[in-house]
Design an enzyme around this catalytic site. Structure first.
Site, short mmCIF file in Angstrom:
data_model
loop_
_atom_site.label_atom_id
_atom_site.label_comp_id
_atom_site.label_asym_id
_atom_site.label_seq_id
_atom_site.Cartn_x
_atom_site.Cartn_y
_atom_site.Cartn_z
N ILE A 1 15.17 -8.67 8.52
CA ILE A 1 14.31 -9.26 9.54
C ILE A 1 13.01 -8.47 9.68
CG2 ILE A 1 14.17 -10.00 11.95
CD1 ILE A 1 17.25 -9.75 12.03
N LYS B 1 25.07 -3.19 21.73
CA LYS B 1 24.26 -4.39 21.91
C LYS B 1 24.08 -4.73 23.40
CE LYS B 1 22.99 -3.92 18.79
NZ LYS B 1 21.65 -3.92 18.16
N TYR C 1 30.35 -1.33 18.56
CA TYR C 1 29.12 -2.07 18.25
C TYR C 1 28.70 -2.93 19.45
CZ TYR C 1 25.93 -5.38 16.02
OH TYR C 1 24.84 -6.16 15.71
N ASN D 1 13.81 -2.76 15.96
CA ASN D 1 14.53 -3.73 15.14
C ASN D 1 15.68 -3.10 14.36
OD1 ASN D 1 14.72 -6.21 13.17
ND2 ASN D 1 14.21 -4.46 11.85
#
Length: 324
Positions: A37, A204, A200, A115
């Site tokens: 990305i 997030k 994880y 990112n």
């Protein structure tokens, strides 16, 4: 369910390389910009005449990506500039030197895209400071990097329209599928779970917590802080768990689509200082109905919330303060 479904199959993006305005005079940092990305985003910003720092640990990979972006750019176009910035997010002791390097070259920073990230490395993987690798790479490193870059973001905010200077954090659709538990979230942060997917997930959720708390801190300076789910994408993020990538392959989109989400988060005039701290979903929309548990976690006890976001922010501060 409708919002979740629409993140797997989003409507057409509103902001792409076809209609992005000229970014001449703008300075950007894209962490993890050498691949996936970040690479696609850097390409769009470069072709719109922006100056883009591709931040990462491998200069060789970054230089290869820079050459590829430059060689495939339209001829006779008003292209921008591409630079490499060394950044090792899982070693807090190196991050100040990276910011100092950037600061010697630039007077301002218009948008920082946090990112870069890691997903599901081998269980037990740790950073240079001994933190669980995902929380180090996805949260602690970006937190410190952002804090050290605030003076450059403030300089950009003073010289541009309110809300033009931004920090964009990266989350995941996982935040729509579960929610943090007040009585165990911070315990799992401090003592990582044996469930690597949970570790994880914590990072997030943590990225939204950091975006929200930073939004409170920097809004008076005219800086926006938002978090985004770039989408379900075919990138190297799942390189440690290829079986998961193969299973989800039919639902994965090209990395370029995720770049549209990040582009919208960083540049769209539809986001302003009143919507700072919001959560953005593919391919560039404000999440219309976040989980109630998450909304409560973002609020302080004085606001009838759980205060989890502030607790996580304070923990990140305590783990990084010696590296300022």
């Amino acid at each position: 369910m409708g919002v979740t479904y629409s993140q797997f199959f989003p409507p057409a993006p509103a902001l792409t390389e076809e209609n992005v305005p000229s970014l001449s005079g703008k300075v950007f940092i894209v962490t993890g910009g050498a691949s996936g990305i970040g690479f696609e985003l850097a390409k769009i910003l470069f072709r719109a005449a922006g100056k883009v720092y591709i931040a990462g640990r491998s200069e060789e990979n970054a230089r290869q990506s820079i050459t590829k972006i430059q060689s495939t750019a339209p001829k006779h176009a008003s292209n921008g500039q591409l630079e490499f910035l060394y950044l090792k997010l899982d070693d807090l002791s190196t991050i100040k030197a990276s910011v100092d390097d950037f600061s010697r070259k630039e007077a301002k920073l218009d948008v920082l895209w946090n990112n870069a990230g890691v997903s599901l490395p081998p269980l037990g993987s740790t950073s240079s400071q001994g933190h669980e690798l995902q929380v180090a790479t996805n949260c602690l490193g970006p937190y410190l990097f952002t804090q050290l870059l605030l003076p450059k973001l403030q300089a950009a905010a003073q010289s541009s329209a309110p809300g033009s200077a931004r920090v964009v954090w990266t989350s995941s659709q996982m935040v729509d599928l579960t929610a943090p538990k007040k009585d165990s979230f911070m315990a799992d942060v401090i003592t990582p779970s044996k469930d690597n997917q949970r570790n994880y997930f914590i990072t997030k959720i943590g990225n939204w917590f950091l975006a929200s708390e930073l939004a409170r801190e920097v809004a008076p300076s005219g800086i926006i802080s938002v978090v985004q789910n770039p989408g379900n994408l075919n990138t190297n993020l799942l390189r440690h768990v290829m079986w998961m990538k193969y299973m989800s392959y039919p639902l994965l989109h090209k990395a370029r689509k995720g770049a549209y989400t990040e582009l919208w988060a960083g540049l769209s005039p539809d986001i302003n200082l009143e919507s700072t701290g919001c959560y953005i979903i593919p391919w560039g929309r404000v999440h219309p109905a976040p989980r109630a548990e998450l909304v409560r976690a973002l609020k302080s006890s004085d606001e009838n919330g759980s205060g989890l976001a502030k607790q996580f922010w304070d923990w990140c501060e305590s783990q990084t303060i010696e590296f300022r």
